[in-house]
Design an enzyme around this catalytic site. Structure first.
Site, PDB file in Angstrom:
ATOM      1  N   ASP A  56       7.116  -4.556   7.931  1.00  0.00           N
ATOM      2  CA  ASP A  56       7.277  -3.553   7.346  1.00  0.00           C
ATOM      3  C   ASP A  56       7.540  -2.566   8.471  1.00  0.00           C
ATOM      4  OD1 ASP A  56       7.362  -0.934   5.907  1.00  0.00           O
ATOM      5  OD2 ASP A  56       5.512  -0.751   5.602  1.00  0.00           O
ATOM      6  N   ASP A  60       0.307  -8.752   8.152  1.00  0.00           N
ATOM      7  CA  ASP A  60       0.072  -7.335   9.581  1.00  0.00           C
ATOM      8  C   ASP A  60      -1.841  -8.050   9.734  1.00  0.00           C
ATOM      9  OD1 ASP A  60      -1.259  -5.583   7.980  1.00  0.00           O
ATOM     10  OD2 ASP A  60       0.052  -3.822   9.358  1.00  0.00           O
ATOM     11  N   ALA A  77       0.553   1.609  -1.452  1.00  0.00           N
ATOM     12  CA  ALA A  77       1.403   1.854  -2.085  1.00  0.00           C
ATOM     13  C   ALA A  77       1.690   2.197  -4.146  1.00  0.00           C
ATOM     14  CB  ALA A  77       1.987   2.880  -1.284  1.00  0.00           C
ATOM     15  N   HIS A 124      11.632  -0.912   9.788  1.00  0.00           N
ATOM     16  CA  HIS A 124      12.032   0.353   9.850  1.00  0.00           C
ATOM     17  C   HIS A 124      12.664   0.558  12.082  1.00  0.00           C
ATOM     18  CE1 HIS A 124      11.284   1.923   6.475  1.00  0.00           C
ATOM     19  NE2 HIS A 124      10.373   1.164   6.516  1.00  0.00           N
ATOM     20  N   GLU A 127      14.818   2.879   1.039  1.00  0.00           N
ATOM     21  CA  GLU A 127      13.101   2.717   0.315  1.00  0.00           C
ATOM     22  C   GLU A 127      12.212   4.447   0.270  1.00  0.00           C
ATOM     23  OE1 GLU A 127       9.729   2.294   3.106  1.00  0.00           O
ATOM     24  OE2 GLU A 127       8.296   1.167   1.435  1.00  0.00           O
ATOM     25  N   ALA A 145       1.364   3.832   8.548  1.00  0.00           N
ATOM     26  CA  ALA A 145       2.618   3.913   8.515  1.00  0.00           C
ATOM     27  C   ALA A 145       3.875   2.908   9.406  1.00  0.00           C
ATOM     28  CB  ALA A 145       2.910   4.824   9.160  1.00  0.00           C
ATOM     29  N   HIS A 200       5.510   2.017  -3.988  1.00  0.00           N
ATOM     30  CA  HIS A 200       5.721   3.200  -4.052  1.00  0.00           C
ATOM     31  C   HIS A 200       5.766   3.716  -5.760  1.00  0.00           C
ATOM     32  CE1 HIS A 200       5.411   4.153   0.387  1.00  0.00           C
ATOM     33  NE2 HIS A 200       6.435   3.142   0.042  1.00  0.00           N
TER      34      HIS A 200
HETATM   35 ZN   LIG Z   1       6.605   1.541   2.254  1.00  0.00          ZN
END
Ligand SMILES: [Zn+2]
Length: 392
Positions: A286, A260, A232, A76, A141, A320, A207
């Site tokens: 991510d 990570d 998720a 992102h 997403e 997040a 998700h």
């Molecule tokens: Zn996600």
């Protein structure tokens, strides 16, 4: 000579990296040489076998690893820049220093008119082919996700996927959407899968609270990837084995893994590599736009997040995105999870390229794009080339 002219000349000048530990990554060559010019790889092999062009610039790797450039299917942002909008150009320039040479910028759940506006901005940036890492398409997403598995996203904006939404988004993006994460069990989303495939978009489950039967049906209809596996999604249960088992059992399905060290326990990562093999696991970052920024409180597209102790979380404690990029994920896989470097490299290069259907990317072989990384040590890029042009 202007810096731009010098960079262009360098791209045409043959370069030979000699005495490297080469990861092609279908195999490892202990003392290897790779030669490239005009943006393409010319030769790869054991150093004693590869003939160097007479005018080649020689770089002695002194046994350090050389791999294809990392390919991130799901991120992102980076260093304060959000990929979801006009900042995509700045972000693309910052990724090579993290070993990333190609990527698929990923959107976030927002009201639809805001998503469409940002897709238009991304398409304008992609039209100019900005310098830096290659932009391989857009990854949607949200908002076609399950309210039961929202992650950080605001479920009041969630909608089931429809063919009409696919047409609106793809029109705003100028046809540049490549990956689409959605929950097939919501509304009539299952019936929308052929519309994704018809537009050249790879359907990705994520998700999602899909049961085993629902996930199996989605795969039969064309789903070939799972977004951040483990995170998720409906977990494993032996009487309702879920999306979890459907994805693990089907060799056509590539699963994304956030490596990570925060999102998934090392033992779960080992399990995934044992079951799927490195050609079935695509490491992703991510990364949130806060990746590479100091700890603190931030707002990300209206969502409040806190960065501390290597995590990025909402005040409620939902993860997040991550604050680690692909280079750190590679280090974690090798040094903390114990994945053989050959397989860790494969999951960060060749497998994501295959997941996009890009046969020439993510590997070192003649004719492939000269996207590569010389590592000072795992996690720390020393030199990075994109299309033969040195970026770091
Ligand atoms: Zn996600």
């Amino acid at each position: 000579m202007t810096p731009l002219l010098r960079r262009l000349l360098m791209a045409f000048h043959p370069v030979a990296i000699i005495h490297a530990e080469l990861y092609t990554p279908t195999r490892r060559i202990e003392d290897g040489t790779v030669v490239f010019a005009e943006g393409r790889i010319l030769a790869v092999g054991p150093s004693r076998e590869v003939r160097l062009p007479r005018r080649a610039e020689r770089i002695d790797a002194h046994g350090r690893p050389v791999t294809p450039g990392l390919i991130d299917l799901h991120l992102h942002g980076v260093e304060g820049y959000d990929l979801f909008g006009e900042e995509l150009a700045e972000a693309a320039q910052r990724l090579p220093r993290h070993g990333v040479t190609a990527f698929v910028p990923t959107t976030l759940t927002l009201p639809e008119e805001e998503i469409l506006r940002r897709l238009q901005a991304m398409a304008r940036v992609m039209e100019t082919a900005p310098p830096g890492a290659r932009i391989l398409g857009i990854h949607i997403e949200g908002p076609h996700l399950s309210p039961k598995r929202p992650g950080m996203a605001n479920p009041t904006w969630f909608r089931p996927l429809t063919p009409e939404a696919i047409a609106r988004y793809q029109a705003a993006a100028g046809g540049r959407i490549r990956l689409w994460t959605f929950a097939p069990e919501e509304g009539e989303a299952m019936q929308a899968i052929p519309a994704l495939v018809a537009q050249g978009i790879i359907p990705v489950i994520g998700h999602s609270d899909a049961t085993y039967d629902q996930a199996t049906e989605a795969i039969q209809r064309g789903v070939r990837q799972v977004t951040h596996f483990f995170n998720a999604m409906r977990p494993f249960h032996h009487r309702e084995p879920g999306l979890f088992t459907a994805a693990l059992l089907d060799p056509r399905v590539i699963v994304q893994l956030i490596a990570d060290g925060q999102h998934v326990h090392p033992a779960a990562m080992r399990l995934l590599f044992q079951v799927k093999g490195s050609s079935g696991v695509a490491m992703i970052s991510d990364a949130a736009p806060m990746a590479g920024l100091p700890p603190g409180r931030y707002t990300w597209l209206g969502y409040e997040v806190i960065v501390a102790d290597g995590r990025c979380q909402t005040p409620e404690g939902a993860l997040a995105g991550s604050v680690a990029l692909m280079n750190e994920g590679l280090r974690v896989l090798i040094e903390e999870v114990g994945i053989d470097p050959l397989h860790a490299v494969r999951s960060a290069t060749w497998t994501p390229a295959q997941a996009l259907g890009l046969r020439k990317f993510g590997r070192l072989r003649p004719g492939a794009p000269a996207d590569l990384v010389l590592w000072a040590r795992w996690g720390v890029p020393e030199a990075v080339w994109v299309g033969g042009e040195r970026m770091v």
